[in-house]
Design an enzyme around this catalytic site. Structure first.
Site, PDB file in Angstrom:
ATOM      1  N   ASP A  46       0.833  -1.209   0.000  1.00  0.00           N
ATOM      2  CA  ASP A  46       0.000   0.000   0.000  1.00  0.00           C
ATOM      3  C   ASP A  46       0.863   1.253   0.000  1.00  0.00           C
ATOM      4  O   ASP A  46       0.557   2.241  -0.675  1.00  0.00           O
ATOM      5  CB  ASP A  46      -0.989   0.000   1.179  1.00  0.00           C
ATOM      6  CG  ASP A  46      -0.381  -0.519   2.456  1.00  0.00           C
ATOM      7  OD1 ASP A  46      -0.166  -1.738   2.559  1.00  0.00           O
ATOM      8  OD2 ASP A  46      -0.082   0.285   3.336  1.00  0.00           O
ATOM      9  N   ASP A  74      -0.071  -7.173 -10.857  1.00  0.00           N
ATOM     10  CA  ASP A  74      -1.186  -6.858 -11.733  1.00  0.00           C
ATOM     11  C   ASP A  74      -1.669  -5.432 -11.451  1.00  0.00           C
ATOM     12  O   ASP A  74      -1.806  -4.599 -12.351  1.00  0.00           O
ATOM     13  CB  ASP A  74      -2.316  -7.866 -11.451  1.00  0.00           C
ATOM     14  CG  ASP A  74      -3.365  -7.886 -12.543  1.00  0.00           C
ATOM     15  OD1 ASP A  74      -3.255  -7.095 -13.499  1.00  0.00           O
ATOM     16  OD2 ASP A  74      -4.309  -8.687 -12.446  1.00  0.00           O
TER      17      ASP A  74
END
Ligand code: NAP
Length: 416
Positions: free
Chosen positions: A283, A307
């Site tokens: 994050d 991804d």
């Protein structure tokens, strides 16, 4: 169409296969390179990319070198012709000829066949998905200093939640697994849960990191960041981070330095020629690439993080329809457009072919044909700077000239 009605590639008589021995490719002057046109807009962008690649090779080497393209099939076209999603011959051709390129392929939603893309990657053991992300000057984008981003993502391609070990809520398999977890391992799974398994191995992580460090050394990259969510998933993503550091330390002790060592031993400055190995929680990584993009050079990460971050980075430089990609294994490579099949534009000669053109450029670099690879980038940058572009960019650029997909390809060639 009759001439294409075989699943096996029609080998061009003057072509020769690329060989791989002792960790190196040996590339003849007329390499046979299989291509999958792809579904939807695939045929349009493939025609464009092939035109540009052939022109760049001819401009660089005259008649001394050329690519002998040969068609292979997958997905919708293969179903239409052979009633098979991916014929065995397609896998065999990519294995045999080692370097191939593909347009986008349809992924059916819901049950049935999972994904031709994932199947190709897993069956051929193309374990690294490599995406270079950089700004092409002039491309409209949402950030103030897009030129600060120049990152290559190495995404693990075969493990993680993409391994396909997943069971539908309420299925006998999900119930059995939930019972096993409860009875044998003391973990309760809520009734009615679908269950997926996330395997990440030392073997898979080390070979990805090995490829990434070699790439960093060859390309003169300065740092590698292991992106992970190891604070929560300690034995999968946390282990990924540890195994990444471990590989760098035991295989490249003279070429790498950790961020920790940098501050402990080198006053925070990287010694000349050493690659800095660091890690970031996933994050935080998303913030970092927006706030301090120039501190990141290469990102090595498990499948799912990869991804997400690949598309987020591409969007940051306005390049979601432009970013190229490669799926690499040991001595085997499949280059591909990173966007999908955009079916509503199929056959309209409309869309932006840059992603596949730049993937062809990566392919040329991969086989050591750096001169035509350089010409392609030069041509592409020139026409974007001139604001002669396809609809997707034209609608965002003031005073731009609209080109069709095929016109765009010819303009790249004219500006190489
Ligand atoms: P998509 O095909 O990438 O298209 C989404 C939108 O992105 C398009 O409507 C278009 O936007 C824009 N776009 C995509 N490619 C473009 C290009 N070359 N030039 C200009 N604009 C482009 O995504 P999707 O609609 O979600 O997926 C369609 C199919 O592709 C699905 O079956 C999916 O599974 C598959 N897919 C395949 C791959 C692959 O083969 N690697 C990757 C992703 C998705 P506007 O409408 O705004 O113009």
């Amino acid at each position: 169409m009759a001439e294409h009605l075989t699943k096996a590639p029609k080998i061009p008589p003057d072509g020769e296969p690329i060989e791989f021995a002792h960790g190196r490719l040996s590339v003849p002057d007329s390499p046979i390179i299989p291509f999958i046109e792809g579904d939807g807009i695939g045929p349009d962008i493939w025609r464009a990319a092939r035109l540009v690649a052939d022109a760049a090779v001819e401009k660089s080497y005259g008649s001394d070198r050329k690519i002998c393209w040969t068609q292979i099939y997958a997905s919708e076209r293969s179903i239409e012709l052979f009633d098979e999603w991916i014929p065995q011959e397609t896998f065999e051709a990519i294995r045999r000829f080692r370097v191939a390129i593909k347009g986008p392929l349809t992924t059916p939603v819901g049950g049935g066949f999972r994904s031709a893309n994932v199947t190709l990657r897993q069956t051929l053991d193309l374990y690294a998905c490599v995406r270079p992300v950089f700004w092409v000057p002039g491309v409209p984008c949402p950030v103030k200093s897009p030129e600060k981003l120049d990152v290559v993502v190495f995404r693990e391609n075969t493990e993680d939640v993409y391994a396909g070990i997943e069971f539908r809520a309420g299925s006998p398999e999900a119930r059995k697994l939930a019972a096993f977890l409860e009875e044998e391992l003391g973990h309760t799974v809520r009734e009615g849960s679908g269950i997926g398994i996330k395997p990440i191995s030392r073997f898979g992580t080390r070979r990805l990191m090995l490829m990434a460090v070699r790439y960093a050394l060859e390309q003169g990259r300065r740092s590698i960041t292991l992106m992970h969510k190891g604070n929560i998933m300690k034995y999968t993503e946390g282990a990924f981070k540890d195994w990444g550091y471990e590989l760098a330390a035991d295989q490249f002790p003279d070429d790498t330095v950790t961020e920790q060592q940098l501050y402990d031993q080198h006053d925070g400055k990287a010694p000349e020629g050493k690659i800095v190995i660091k890690d970031r929680i996933a994050d935080a990584m998303f913030q970092q690439v927006l706030l301090r993009p120039d501190e990141y050079d290469m990102i090595v990460t498990p499948n799912l993080n990869g991804d997400y971050i690949s598309d987020a980075l591409a969007a940051q430089v306005g390049g979601i329809g432009i970013a190229p990609g490669a799926n690499l294994g040991d001595g085997i490579a499949l280059f591909e457009a990173t966007h999908g099949t955009a079916p509503k534009y199929a056959g309209q000669d409309k869309v932006n072919p840059s992603s596949l053109i730049l993937s062809a450029r990566m392919l040329l670099d991969y086989i050591g044909w750096n001169e035509p690879a350089g010409l392609i980038l030069r041509g592409l940058k020139a026409i974007v700077a001139q604001k002669t572009v396809t609809y997707d960019l034209e609608r965002q650029m003031e005073g731009a000239t609209l080109l069709k997909c095929s016109q765009f390809a010819r303009a790249v060639v004219d500006n190489m």
